[in-house]
Design a protein around this motif. Sequence first.
Motif, PDB file in Angstrom:
ATOM      1  N   ASP A   1     -10.081 -35.627  88.145  1.00  0.00           N
ATOM      2  CA  ASP A   1     -11.109 -34.681  87.693  1.00  0.00           C
ATOM      3  C   ASP A   1     -12.482 -35.048  88.231  1.00  0.00           C
ATOM      4  O   ASP A   1     -13.243 -34.185  88.667  1.00  0.00           O
ATOM      5  N   GLU A   2     -12.806 -36.340  88.224  1.00  0.00           N
ATOM      6  CA  GLU A   2     -14.101 -36.780  88.761  1.00  0.00           C
ATOM      7  C   GLU A   2     -14.168 -36.551  90.271  1.00  0.00           C
ATOM      8  O   GLU A   2     -15.196 -36.135  90.792  1.00  0.00           O
ATOM      9  N   PHE A   3     -13.069 -36.803  90.965  1.00  0.00           N
ATOM     10  CA  PHE A   3     -13.033 -36.582  92.409  1.00  0.00           C
ATOM     11  C   PHE A   3     -13.229 -35.108  92.738  1.00  0.00           C
ATOM     12  O   PHE A   3     -13.920 -34.760  93.702  1.00  0.00           O
ATOM     13  N   LEU A   4     -12.653 -34.230  91.945  1.00  0.00           N
ATOM     14  CA  LEU A   4     -12.774 -32.796  92.195  1.00  0.00           C
ATOM     15  C   LEU A   4     -14.181 -32.268  91.930  1.00  0.00           C
ATOM     16  O   LEU A   4     -14.520 -31.165  92.365  1.00  0.00           O
ATOM     17  N   ARG A   5     -15.012 -33.052  91.239  1.00  0.00           N
ATOM     18  CA  ARG A   5     -16.404 -32.646  91.007  1.00  0.00           C
ATOM     19  C   ARG A   5     -17.254 -32.726  92.271  1.00  0.00           C
ATOM     20  O   ARG A   5     -18.301 -32.104  92.351  1.00  0.00           O
ATOM     21  N   PHE A   6     -16.816 -33.495  93.260  1.00  0.00           N
ATOM     22  CA  PHE A   6     -17.577 -33.619  94.499  1.00  0.00           C
ATOM     23  C   PHE A   6     -17.566 -32.284  95.239  1.00  0.00           C
ATOM     24  O   PHE A   6     -16.527 -31.648  95.366  1.00  0.00           O
ATOM     25  N   SER A   7     -18.714 -31.896  95.742  1.00  0.00           N
ATOM     26  CA  SER A   7     -18.811 -30.618  96.456  1.00  0.00           C
ATOM     27  C   SER A   7     -18.882 -30.810  97.963  1.00  0.00           C
ATOM     28  O   SER A   7     -19.072 -29.838  98.697  1.00  0.00           O
ATOM     29  N   GLU A   8     -18.713 -32.017  98.447  1.00  0.00           N
ATOM     30  CA  GLU A   8     -18.793 -32.282  99.880  1.00  0.00           C
ATOM     31  C   GLU A   8     -17.636 -31.611 100.602  1.00  0.00           C
ATOM     32  O   GLU A   8     -16.548 -31.468 100.065  1.00  0.00           O
ATOM     33  N   ARG A   9     -17.880 -31.215 101.836  1.00  0.00           N
ATOM     34  CA  ARG A   9     -16.840 -30.544 102.605  1.00  0.00           C
ATOM     35  C   ARG A   9     -15.984 -31.521 103.395  1.00  0.00           C
ATOM     36  O   ARG A   9     -14.797 -31.371 103.483  1.00  0.00           O
ATOM     37  N   LYS A  10     -16.605 -32.503 104.022  1.00  0.00           N
ATOM     38  CA  LYS A  10     -15.845 -33.505 104.790  1.00  0.00           C
ATOM     39  C   LYS A  10     -15.689 -34.730 103.915  1.00  0.00           C
ATOM     40  O   LYS A  10     -16.437 -35.687 104.031  1.00  0.00           O
ATOM     41  N   ARG A  11     -14.717 -34.697 103.054  1.00  0.00           N
ATOM     42  CA  ARG A  11     -14.509 -35.794 102.101  1.00  0.00           C
ATOM     43  C   ARG A  11     -13.726 -36.922 102.746  1.00  0.00           C
ATOM     44  O   ARG A  11     -12.761 -36.703 103.460  1.00  0.00           O
ATOM     45  N   ILE A  12     -14.140 -38.121 102.456  1.00  0.00           N
ATOM     46  CA  ILE A  12     -13.388 -39.313 102.822  1.00  0.00           C
ATOM     47  C   ILE A  12     -12.794 -39.816 101.506  1.00  0.00           C
ATOM     48  O   ILE A  12     -13.459 -40.503 100.734  1.00  0.00           O
ATOM     49  N   ALA A  13     -11.563 -39.445 101.262  1.00  0.00           N
ATOM     50  CA  ALA A  13     -10.947 -39.689  99.953  1.00  0.00           C
ATOM     51  C   ALA A  13     -10.990 -41.157  99.559  1.00  0.00           C
ATOM     52  O   ALA A  13     -11.376 -41.500  98.443  1.00  0.00           O
ATOM     53  N   ARG A  14     -10.614 -42.052 100.466  1.00  0.00           N
ATOM     54  CA  ARG A  14     -10.575 -43.471 100.092  1.00  0.00           C
ATOM     55  C   ARG A  14     -11.961 -43.988  99.735  1.00  0.00           C
ATOM     56  O   ARG A  14     -12.123 -44.755  98.816  1.00  0.00           O
ATOM     57  N   GLY A  15     -12.983 -43.544 100.447  1.00  0.00           N
ATOM     58  CA  GLY A  15     -14.345 -43.983 100.149  1.00  0.00           C
ATOM     59  C   GLY A  15     -14.872 -43.405  98.848  1.00  0.00           C
ATOM     60  O   GLY A  15     -15.509 -44.101  98.056  1.00  0.00           O
ATOM     61  N   LEU A  16     -14.601 -42.122  98.609  1.00  0.00           N
ATOM     62  CA  LEU A  16     -15.115 -41.487  97.395  1.00  0.00           C
ATOM     63  C   LEU A  16     -14.407 -41.994  96.143  1.00  0.00           C
ATOM     64  O   LEU A  16     -15.040 -42.171  95.101  1.00  0.00           O
ATOM     65  N   ILE A  17     -13.112 -42.227  96.230  1.00  0.00           N
ATOM     66  CA  ILE A  17     -12.394 -42.746  95.062  1.00  0.00           C
ATOM     67  C   ILE A  17     -12.873 -44.160  94.747  1.00  0.00           C
ATOM     68  O   ILE A  17     -13.081 -44.516  93.585  1.00  0.00           O
ATOM     69  N   ASP A  18     -13.106 -44.959  95.778  1.00  0.00           N
ATOM     70  CA  ASP A  18     -13.678 -46.294  95.543  1.00  0.00           C
ATOM     71  C   ASP A  18     -15.094 -46.183  94.992  1.00  0.00           C
ATOM     72  O   ASP A  18     -15.504 -46.965  94.140  1.00  0.00           O
ATOM     73  N   TRP A  19     -15.867 -45.203  95.486  1.00  0.00           N
ATOM     74  CA  TRP A  19     -17.246 -45.004  95.026  1.00  0.00           C
ATOM     75  C   TRP A  19     -17.297 -44.690  93.534  1.00  0.00           C
ATOM     76  O   TRP A  19     -18.236 -45.083  92.846  1.00  0.00           O
ATOM     77  N   LEU A  20     -16.275 -44.006  93.030  1.00  0.00           N
ATOM     78  CA  LEU A  20     -16.255 -43.652  91.598  1.00  0.00           C
ATOM     79  C   LEU A  20     -16.277 -44.889  90.716  1.00  0.00           C
ATOM     80  O   LEU A  20     -16.817 -44.853  89.619  1.00  0.00           O
ATOM     81  N   GLY A  21     -15.682 -45.975  91.159  1.00  0.00           N
ATOM     82  CA  GLY A  21     -15.804 -47.240  90.457  1.00  0.00           C
ATOM     83  C   GLY A  21     -14.815 -47.475  89.331  1.00  0.00           C
ATOM     84  O   GLY A  21     -14.985 -48.417  88.557  1.00  0.00           O
ATOM     85  N   PHE A  22     -13.785 -46.679  89.219  1.00  0.00           N
ATOM     86  CA  PHE A  22     -12.796 -46.911  88.172  1.00  0.00           C
ATOM     87  C   PHE A  22     -11.980 -48.156  88.491  1.00  0.00           C
ATOM     88  O   PHE A  22     -11.861 -48.568  89.644  1.00  0.00           O
ATOM     89  N   THR A  23     -11.392 -48.738  87.463  1.00  0.00           N
ATOM     90  CA  THR A  23     -10.555 -49.922  87.632  1.00  0.00           C
ATOM     91  C   THR A  23      -9.366 -49.571  88.517  1.00  0.00           C
ATOM     92  O   THR A  23      -8.775 -48.509  88.384  1.00  0.00           O
ATOM     93  N   ARG A  24      -9.022 -50.486  89.400  1.00  0.00           N
ATOM     94  CA  ARG A  24      -7.894 -50.232  90.282  1.00  0.00           C
ATOM     95  C   ARG A  24      -7.019 -51.469  90.357  1.00  0.00           C
ATOM     96  O   ARG A  24      -7.437 -52.576  90.038  1.00  0.00           O
ATOM     97  N   ASP A  25      -5.824 -51.254  90.807  1.00  0.00           N
ATOM     98  CA  ASP A  25      -4.881 -52.342  90.993  1.00  0.00           C
ATOM     99  C   ASP A  25      -4.117 -52.065  92.275  1.00  0.00           C
ATOM    100  O   ASP A  25      -4.130 -50.952  92.792  1.00  0.00           O
ATOM    101  N   TYR A  26      -3.456 -53.068  92.794  1.00  0.00           N
ATOM    102  CA  TYR A  26      -2.753 -52.936  94.060  1.00  0.00           C
ATOM    103  C   TYR A  26      -1.272 -53.195  93.848  1.00  0.00           C
ATOM    104  O   TYR A  26      -0.879 -54.049  93.053  1.00  0.00           O
ATOM    105  N   VAL A  27      -0.460 -52.474  94.580  1.00  0.00           N
ATOM    106  CA  VAL A  27       0.978 -52.667  94.575  1.00  0.00           C
ATOM    107  C   VAL A  27       1.377 -53.041  95.996  1.00  0.00           C
ATOM    108  O   VAL A  27       1.170 -52.262  96.926  1.00  0.00           O
ATOM    109  N   GLU A  28       1.893 -54.241  96.159  1.00  0.00           N
ATOM    110  CA  GLU A  28       2.304 -54.677  97.490  1.00  0.00           C
ATOM    111  C   GLU A  28       3.730 -54.227  97.753  1.00  0.00           C
ATOM    112  O   GLU A  28       4.580 -54.251  96.860  1.00  0.00           O
TER     113      GLU A  28
END
Length: 176
Positions: free
Chosen positions: A16-43
């Motif tokens: 929902d927060e990602f969909l609030r962005f109005s940019e046209r050329k979105r860099i998904a990995r950068g914007l999701i990281d920019w949001l700052g939510f907690t993340r985890d990694y799966v190897e």
Amino acid sequence: MPYSTDFRLIDRVVADEFLRFSERKRIARGLIDWLGFTRDYVEFEAPDRLAGEATYDMQKLVGLALNSFITMSIKPLFAFGYIGLFITLAAFIAGYAVIVQQFLLGDPLRWNITGSAMLGILVSFLVGVMLISQGIVAVYMSHIYMQAQGRPLFVIDRSTSRNLGGSARAGDPWNS
């Protein structure tokens, strides 16, 4: 993170927060990281491709890298200003050395600086001043760019936020 991919599992709040962005050329990995939510990694180990060839060639990767750098940073706007500052300082030092050596000391080091060399130093100095001017314009452009993106000033993770005061109201999402 080395060997990371673009595969992501995000929850509804992040989507929902990602969909609030109005940019046209979105860099998904950068914007999701920019949001700052907690993340985890799966190897995992990616198996070899069973059929076909990857169509994402070097040209597309370079384009993605440039687009990411330009979209997620305003540093490219300031590059010419810094280059201009360097050129101006170098030309100023060279000009000062020539003036002292040629005109004040009478050329004791036998540099034999010609008029065209002095003209080159002057032109370099003026080019540096012009690039500094472009850097100043870039400061204004960066402010316009940041406003035009329309990104929120902040994102609140309501799942970890608490009501820090005041009376609790029924139906207030902060009280959950």
